[in-house]
Design an enzyme around this catalytic site. Structure first.
Site, PDB file in Angstrom:
ATOM      1  N   GLU A   1       0.782  -1.223   0.000  1.00 25.30           N
ATOM      2  CA  GLU A   1       0.000   0.000   0.000  1.00 25.30           C
ATOM      3  C   GLU A   1       0.824   1.288   0.000  1.00 25.30           C
ATOM      4  O   GLU A   1       0.365   2.308  -0.513  1.00 25.30           O
ATOM      5  CB  GLU A   1      -0.940   0.002   1.222  1.00 25.30           C
ATOM      6  CG  GLU A   1      -1.998  -1.089   1.214  1.00 25.30           C
ATOM      7  CD  GLU A   1      -2.995  -0.911   0.087  1.00 25.30           C
ATOM      8  OE1 GLU A   1      -3.496   0.216  -0.073  1.00 25.30           O
ATOM      9  OE2 GLU A   1      -3.249  -1.884  -0.646  1.00 25.30           O
TER      10      GLU A   1
ATOM     11  N   SER B   1     -52.018 -19.736  42.624  1.00 27.68           N
ATOM     12  CA  SER B   1     -51.771 -20.140  44.013  1.00 27.68           C
ATOM     13  C   SER B   1     -50.307 -20.106  44.401  1.00 27.68           C
ATOM     14  O   SER B   1     -49.987 -20.237  45.583  1.00 27.68           O
ATOM     15  CB  SER B   1     -52.322 -21.554  44.247  1.00 27.68           C
ATOM     16  OG  SER B   1     -53.731 -21.547  44.149  1.00 27.68           O
TER      17      SER B   1
END
Length: 885
Positions: A116, A500
């Protein structure tokens, strides 16, 4: 002589050149033109310079600052870890693993620089010769060819980090160059390269070299060889075109070119480059961690909590390390138990709902067709969401014999398989609708005999939470049948009536008021306005101890108890336990006609098991930032240096009154630390006394031993306690229970509330799921007993319905029921109970005789006495909003 001088002058131009006249300049026109041209040139230069300066000022004015790069912190994925410190899931908007410059191998740096930006260490941000070379090359290229780039690594950092655009324009390139120069003046080359290598996109969802090394080669960065480093170095130009899975030849050629460039700039030797070029390019498929199978509900709940606390950006890009309480082994057990329980209910109640689709061209003879006739169509058929991993999508080849075909494997590697449906499945299928050749069905291959079982995705849903009693750490969570079908978490997001299973909190409130477990309340008909509550069994026992009433889930005793102690007290207890935020002060709420979640109920039951000290369920042990600093950990339990005396805990504003002045104490059940070491402290509020919590625990042990929870406790020989729960119309089935160290809560029901079926209670549906999970949990844990608080006496006595054991406080006499109504006159009315707030749609759970006698309210007699005979209550009536059994 004078004439001669004049005559000599006559030969030239008059007035010029003569000794006595003015001299005419030579090349006057040329000099004028030159002067004008110079003026124009200067004017043009000045104008051009002004334009350039103006344009420069505009570019500079719009340029972002580079100061933020000094403290560069890239977006990094957050990781969730299970309780055994394995990666459980990853949270990321961009998959990136940050690698500091010092940890990046030289071969990786060299591969990118050689490809690069060969002059990276010498230029000042831009490379003029590279720009000139690129410009000349672009001019000679044919039209339509992609322009040759000349951006340095620094320019790429400027574009990615500061400009955020790839638009091809001179203005963007100018800004890029200016920023690159500024970056070079601000940051070191090492920092610039670090930013570049961690930010660049390298394809396949990988951002940065750390993630790319893992994605393509399934190894850390420091284990890459020259060939692998070169492959990564060649990706920035075009990650898509050099994808090794799609374009292996192009990827190999690009890698070899990078190796050649590395040799040319002397990063590697020519011999090393040739050897690396001969290596095959063999990427290793990487499977992104998580979520761990079965952990989807847990991980998603953790993600929601993190976003609530830190926001989306920090959660998804902040690099958080989140250590959770998740137990992978227990989660697998819990998931399998819930799914098997839901499938069993669906099979018993839903019947076979028919095929998922139909393949054409499949004959109906007794001989199965060739695989070539059905494999292509089966491969193209969509798999339904909610299909389990062990299931297969099959096609019925012969309805007469039950032969089924399916594909084993995926894609091109799939191979045909055949087997026969189990005889019981064939009978079950035919009982509901006849099968046909070509029907698409879900099957599960069996281990032996070449048979397959018929499967279908149930419509009923369920949820489960298992947590540690001492700490509140959630070990397992199931939010439904399949996370792929619905991400709605029924353990944390679904508000359902506990039925319950709420009753123990009513009894706990009574114990806190000094009422004994052997205290008797009347189990006889009672009415409040238009509300006529009843017991599940539609019978009446008369005077009944609280122990027996809780064991057999007697509604009428619970209602009379709640009326006696006051619903305001019950509501305060429920809120202090964090079971609810608020609840109406009406008697139906005592039977569970409130709304809560499975997770909240798990915390409330854990509080009872922990001796009344508040247990808040937590999924997260701690949250660390990217640098390892602790950002958050649950409050209440922690370590502190040994001190002569514990320091009282600070009560935060808004804490319930019951939590005031709570001292820091050693956490029960954990070994004491050395005298000179840290101690584990527990500063959580005490919302109920240890004695009252132990009394309820002892009563609930008998619920499992010989009450409504017998089925849930079958085969478990450890001390356990629990309670069944079934809401009105059998819409919700619960079982809530615990050992001294583990709590598990199970809920089963439909997303859109509807009945599970008559007599389908929590004991029958949720109990077996709870039993299976608790057996597995307790199998690997030491046997523990519920600790008896100081001053509490365990006594055996006869309740009138058998001999039992209860816990009694110092001022209570075992087996004695005092006259609580000695100085109380009058009876409760509809206004006292909130019955007028009940909806008119509440229906009778079972047919019963019509109400007879005078309308109004039947007096609720004191404990031990029947209801007033002058106004008898109906024998039947509504079971009541809330608990049934």
């Amino acid at each position: 002589m004078a004439e001669g001088r004049r005559g000599g002058g006559a030969g030239g131009a008059p007035g010029f050149g003569g000794p006595g006249g003015p001299h005419r300049p030579r090349y006057r026109l040329i000099r004028r033109l030159a002067g004008g041209g110079m003026a124009l040139l200067l004017l043009g230069a000045a104008t051009g310079g002004l334009v350039v300066w103006t344009k420069y000022e505009q570019l500079v004015a719009d340029l972002p600052t580079v100061d933020g790069l000094r403290t560069y912190q890239p977006p990094v994925m957050s990781r969730l870890y299970s309780g055994d410190d394995r990666v459980m899931a990853e949270l990321a908007a961009e998959r990136r693993i940050f690698v500091p410059y010092s940890a990046i191998p030289d071969r990786v740096k060299n591969a990118f620089i050689a490809t690069e930006d060969q002059k990276f260490y010498t230029h000042g941000g831009v490379d003029p010769f590279a720009i000139l070379r690129a410009g000349l090359t672009d001019l000679t290229m044919h039209k339509g060819h992609r322009p040759l780039g000349a951006s340095t690594i620094t320019q790429q950092v400027a574009r990615v980090m500061l400009l955020g655009t790839n638009a091809v324009s001179l203005q963007r390139k100018a800004k890029e160059a200016l920023l690159a120069i500024r970056i070079e003046q601000t940051l070191s080359k090492e920092k610039i390269l670090e930013i570049y290598l961690n930010e660049i996109y390298l394809g396949a969802g990988a951002y940065g070299i750390g993630a790319a090394a893992q994605t393509y080669f399934n190894k850390p960065l420091d284990q890459l060889d020259d060939a692998e480093a070169a492959f990564l170095g060649g990706l920035p130009r075009s990650p898509t075109n050099y994808n090794p899975y799609r374009y292996p030849d192009a990827a190999r050629a690009r890698r070899n070119w990078v190796l050649q460039r590395m040799a040319e700039v002397h990063d590697i030797t020519p011999e090393a480059a040739r050897i690396a070029q001969q290596e095959p390019l063999m990427p290793q498929a990487f499977t992104r961690p998580g979520p761990v199978p079965g952990s989807e509900w847990f991980a998603e709940e953790v993600r929601r909590q993190l976003i609530d606390r830190y926001g989306v950006d920090t959660t998804m890009q902040g690099g958080l390390s989140v250590h959770t309480s998740f137990d992978p082994h227990l989660q697998q057990i819990a998931t399998a138990a819930v799914r098997d329980g839901l499938a069993a209910y669906d099979r018993d109640h839903g019947g076979w709902r028919g095929p998922l689709g139909q393949l054409s061209g499949i004959g109906a003879g007794r001989t199965a067709p060739e695989a070539s006739q059905w494999m292509p169509g089966l491969a193209a058929a969509a798999h339904p969401a909610g299909m389990l991993d062990s299931w297969r999508l099959g096609v019925i080849l012969s309805p007469a014999t039950g032969e089924v075909g399916w594909a084993e494997g995926r894609g091109g590697a799939a191979s045909p398989r055949t087997g026969r449906l189990l005889a019981r499945d064939m009978a079950w299928m035919r009982r509901w609708r006849l099968p046909h050749a070509g029907d698409l069905v879900l099957i599960e291959p069996q281990a032996e005999g070449g048979t397959v079982a018929l499967r279908q995705i149930p419509k009923v849903e369920g949820a489960l939470v298992t947590l540690d009693v001492r700490t509140g750490r959630v070990l397992a969570m199931v939010g439904g049948w399949s996370f792929n079908v619905s991400q709605f978490n029924r353990a944390t997001q679904a508000l359902r009536q506990p039925g319950s299973s709420f009753k123990p909190f009513v009894y706990l409130t009574a114990m806190e008021q000094g009422i004994s477990p052997s205290q008797k309340f009347d189990d006889s008909p009672v009415s409040y306005g238009a509300w006529h509550p009843n017991n599940f069994e539609k019978d009446f026992w008369g005077p009944t101890t609280l122990h027996d009433a809780l064991r057999e889930s007697r509604n009428l005793v619970t209602i009379r108890l709640a009326a006696h102690i006051g619903m305001k007290s019950v509501a305060a207890m429920a809120a202090n336990l964090h079971l609810v935020d608020t609840m109406p002060h009406v008697l139906p709420a005592a039977l569970g006609a409130v709304e809560t979640t499975v997770l909240r109920e798990a915390g409330a039951y854990a509080t009872i098991a922990a001796g009344g000290r508040l247990v808040t369920p937590t999924l997260i042990d701690d949250v660390q930032d990217r640098d390892g600093r602790i950002l958050w950990r649950p409050e209440g339990i922690g370590l502190q240096p040994a001190a002569p005396a514990p320091v009282p805990a600070t009560v935060t504003a808004g804490a319930p009154a019951a939590s005031a002045a709570v001292p820091a104490v050693l956490l029960p059940g954990l070994p004491a630390a050395p005298a000179d070491g840290p101690v584990v402290t527990d500063t959580r509020p005490q919302v109920a006394s240890p004695a009252s919590a132990f009394q309820i625990t002892t009563m609930m042990r008998d619920v499992i031993k010989r009450g409504t929870g017998v089925q849930a406790g079958a085969g478990i020989d450890r001390p356990i306690a629990g309670k069944t729960g079934t809401s009105q119309d059998f819409n919700d089935a619960w079982f809530a229970g615990f050992s001294p160290d583990i709590v598990t809560i199970v809920w089963v029901g439909f997303d859109a509330p509807q009945t599970l079926g008559k007599n389908e209670t929590g004991a029958a549906i949720a109990g077996p799921i709870w039993n299976r999970v608790m057996k597995a949990v307790l199998a690997d844990r030491p046997r523990l007993d519920f600790p008896v608080p100081e001053g509490v006496t365990l006594a055996r006595y006869d309740t009138g319905m058998g001999v039992t054991v209860d816990a009694f406080k110092p001022d209570q006499v075992p087996g004695i029921s005092s006259d609580l109504y000695a100085n109380v006159t009058g009876a409760l009315t509809a206004a006292d109970t909130g019955a007028e707030n009940m909806p008119d749609s509440e229906s009778d759970m079972a047919a019963s005789p019509a109400v007879t006698g005078a309308p109004g309210v039947a007096p609720a007699g004191p404990p031990g006495q029947p209801a007033a005979p002058a106004a008898p209550a109906p024998a039947g009536g509504d079971i009541g909003m809330g608990g049934l059994y």
